[in-house]
Design an enzyme around this catalytic site. Sequence first.
Site, PDB file in Angstrom:
ATOM      1  N   GLU A   1      -2.546   0.774  -7.336  1.00  0.00           N
ATOM      2  CA  GLU A   1      -2.011   1.227  -6.039  1.00  0.00           C
ATOM      3  C   GLU A   1      -3.144   1.411  -5.013  1.00  0.00           C
ATOM      4  O   GLU A   1      -3.330   2.483  -4.419  1.00  0.00           O
ATOM      5  CB  GLU A   1      -1.242   2.538  -6.213  1.00  0.00           C
ATOM      6  CG  GLU A   1      -0.067   2.381  -7.161  1.00  0.00           C
ATOM      7  CD  GLU A   1       0.857   3.571  -7.166  1.00  0.00           C
ATOM      8  OE1 GLU A   1       0.403   4.702  -6.944  1.00  0.00           O
ATOM      9  OE2 GLU A   1       2.067   3.359  -7.399  1.00  0.00           O
TER      10      GLU A   1
ATOM     11  N   GLU B   1       4.972  -0.641 -13.066  1.00  0.00           N
ATOM     12  CA  GLU B   1       5.466   0.743 -13.052  1.00  0.00           C
ATOM     13  C   GLU B   1       6.879   0.752 -12.481  1.00  0.00           C
ATOM     14  O   GLU B   1       7.109   0.159 -11.421  1.00  0.00           O
ATOM     15  CB  GLU B   1       4.597   1.663 -12.183  1.00  0.00           C
ATOM     16  CG  GLU B   1       3.232   1.945 -12.730  1.00  0.00           C
ATOM     17  CD  GLU B   1       2.444   2.893 -11.840  1.00  0.00           C
ATOM     18  OE1 GLU B   1       3.034   3.693 -11.104  1.00  0.00           O
ATOM     19  OE2 GLU B   1       1.192   2.792 -11.877  1.00  0.00           O
TER      20      GLU B   1
HETATM   21  C1  BGP Z   1       2.098   6.166  -9.375  1.00  0.00           C
HETATM   22  C2  BGP Z   1       0.930   6.183 -10.349  1.00  0.00           C
HETATM   23  C3  BGP Z   1       1.286   6.471 -11.749  1.00  0.00           C
HETATM   24  C4  BGP Z   1       2.499   7.386 -11.917  1.00  0.00           C
HETATM   25  C5  BGP Z   1       3.581   7.176 -10.874  1.00  0.00           C
HETATM   26  C6  BGP Z   1       4.683   8.216 -10.915  1.00  0.00           C
HETATM   27  O1  BGP Z   1       1.604   6.452  -8.140  1.00  0.00           O
HETATM   28  O2  BGP Z   1       0.304   4.895 -10.333  1.00  0.00           O
HETATM   29  O3  BGP Z   1       0.119   6.988 -12.318  1.00  0.00           O
HETATM   30  O4  BGP Z   1       2.116   8.700 -11.982  1.00  0.00           O
HETATM   31  O5  BGP Z   1       3.043   7.155  -9.599  1.00  0.00           O
HETATM   32  O6  BGP Z   1       4.336   9.268 -10.052  1.00  0.00           O
HETATM   33  P1  BGP Z   1       4.434  10.787 -10.564  1.00  0.00           P
HETATM   34  O7  BGP Z   1       3.672  10.816 -11.831  1.00  0.00           O
HETATM   35  O8  BGP Z   1       3.837  11.591  -9.479  1.00  0.00           O
HETATM   36  O9  BGP Z   1       5.912  11.046 -10.767  1.00  0.00           O
END
Ligand code: BGP
Length: 485
Positions: A192, A385
Site C-alpha cells: 500500500e 488483501e
Molecule cells: C491494510 C494493511 C494490512 C491490514 C489491512 C486491514 O492497510 O495492508 O496490514 O491490516 O489494512 O486493516 P486493519 O488491520 O486496520 O483492519
Amino acid sequence: MNNEHVFPENFLWGGALAANQVEGAWNQGGKGLSVADVAVYKKDVDVKDYAAHAAITSASVEQAMQDPSDTHYPKRRGIDFYHRYAEDIALFAEMGFKALRISIAWSRLFPTGEEQEANEEGVQFYIRVFEELKKHHIEPIVTLSHYEMPLALSLKYNGWVERTVIDHFVRFSRVCFERFKPYVKYWLTFNEIDSIFRHPFTTAGIIPDRCPENQQQTIYQALHHQFVASALVTRDCHDIIPGSQVGCMLTKLTTYPHTCHPQDVEKTLIKNLMNLFYSDVQVFGEYPALVQKQWQKESIHIEMQPHDLDILKAHTVDFISFSYYMSLTESASDGMEMAAGNTILGVKNPYLPSTDWGWQIDPVGLKVSLLELYDRYKKPLMIVENGMGAKDEVVDGKIHDPYRIDYFKAHFEQMKAAVALGVDLIGYTSWGPIDLVSAGTSQMSKRYGFIYVDQDDEGHGTLERIRKDSFYWYQDIIKTNGASL
Ligand code: BGP
C-alpha cells in the site's frame, strides 16, 4: 464454458499476513525495534478516528522505547507466529492453500537498518518458515516493506525523507533475494505504497513533528525515494532470481460519485486518478502529468538524481497486486454524512451495508476494481488483501461466522464474473486467514480469520487456534477451485 474452470487451473488461492501483525518476538532473535513496535493500542479512541490511531510524536516514540513490556503495544506480541508458524502453516495447508503472503520484518534482518551484514538468526527464521511452506507445497508471496521499517532509520533520517535510506533498503532486499532465492518467486515491494499520506510514520518512518513545515513536499520526496527503491529492487530481483515476478501493491480505493452531478463526477475522477497514480508510476515507469502539474501548482519541488527517471522507466513491475475491502463515495457538496474505510473516510453510500467498523461492504466494487485495473494496465492482477473485520464469538468451542462466509461468497462471485470478462487474475490471498493484530487500531477483536486465536485486545488468552465455520467453507472453495460457489 464449464463452471469448474472459471478460475485458472493454477489459481493461487490463499491468505495474507504481515510480520508486524503476527510474529510477536519483537525483541527476540536479534530483531531491532521497528516502527510497528511503538504503535500504542488506544482503547478509548473511536475506531473511525484513523488520524488519532495513527498519531505519533517524538515523545510517544521516546516513551515506547523506555517501555520493555508489550502491555500497550499489541504488535510486539502479534499472535506468536514466530514460535507457532509450523502449527499455523499446517492449518493453512489443511484448508488447501496454494499460496501464503507474508512479509519480511526488515529489522529482523537489519536491526538498525544500517548494518552491512544481515542478522543470521533473522535469516534462519524465515528459512524455517519457507521450508515449512515448501513441505506443504504452499507458494510464498513475499512483501519486502509492510510497515516494519527499523525505528533507528526513522529516528536518524526521519524515515524515507533522507535519500540514503534507499541504499539501506536495497541492501536488505538483495539479502532477501540471495538468501531466499530457492524458495520465493513472487515478490511485492511496498505494501500500500499510497498509504504514505494517510499514515506517514507507519508507511515511511516519518515523524510529523520532525518536519512541521510543508509536509506535503516532504512526503512526496520520501515517496520518490520509495519509488526509486522499488524500481532498483525490481531490477535486483530479476537479476538475482531468474523468472521471479515482482508486483507493486496498491490500496485500491475505488470511489463512486455520490450523484451524477458533473461536479461529483469530476471530483471523484480526480480522486480515483490520484489513487491509481502510485501503480501508474510502478507499471508505466513515469510520473503522470496530473501529478507533475499538481507539483507545479503547489510549488512542490522533488529532489531527483540525474538517472532517477531512467531507473523508474527501466525497472517496472510484472504484475499489479492490491488490497480491496470496501468502496468509497465522493461528493462536491459539503456536510455529507461520512462513512469509514481503510484508514480513510468517504461519503456514506446509502446502498451499501457496513461492517461493525463502518467499512461499506461492496462486492460489485471488487469487480469494478478488477475491470478497471486490467483495462488500464493489461498485466496480471493479484488480490493480496480482502476480507472483513468482525466481532466473532466462541459458543461451545465453535465460531459460527455466516457473515464472513457471505462476505467472501459475494466477493468471489464478482471475481469469477471479472475473470469471465477476460481479467487475468492470477491469485487471491484473503487478509488475515488467521486472527491477527489490526494495522489501523492494534485490536485483536477486529477478527478477519478463518481461524480464531484466543487472545483479546489486552493480550489475555491462551493463543489457542480454533477453526471457524468459514475454515471449512474456504477449504471447499479451494478444493473445487471456486466451483462450489
Ligand atoms: C491494510 C494493511 C494490512 C491490514 C489491512 C486491514 O492497510 O495492508 O496490514 O491490516 O489494512 O486493516 P486493519 O488491520 O486496520 O483492519
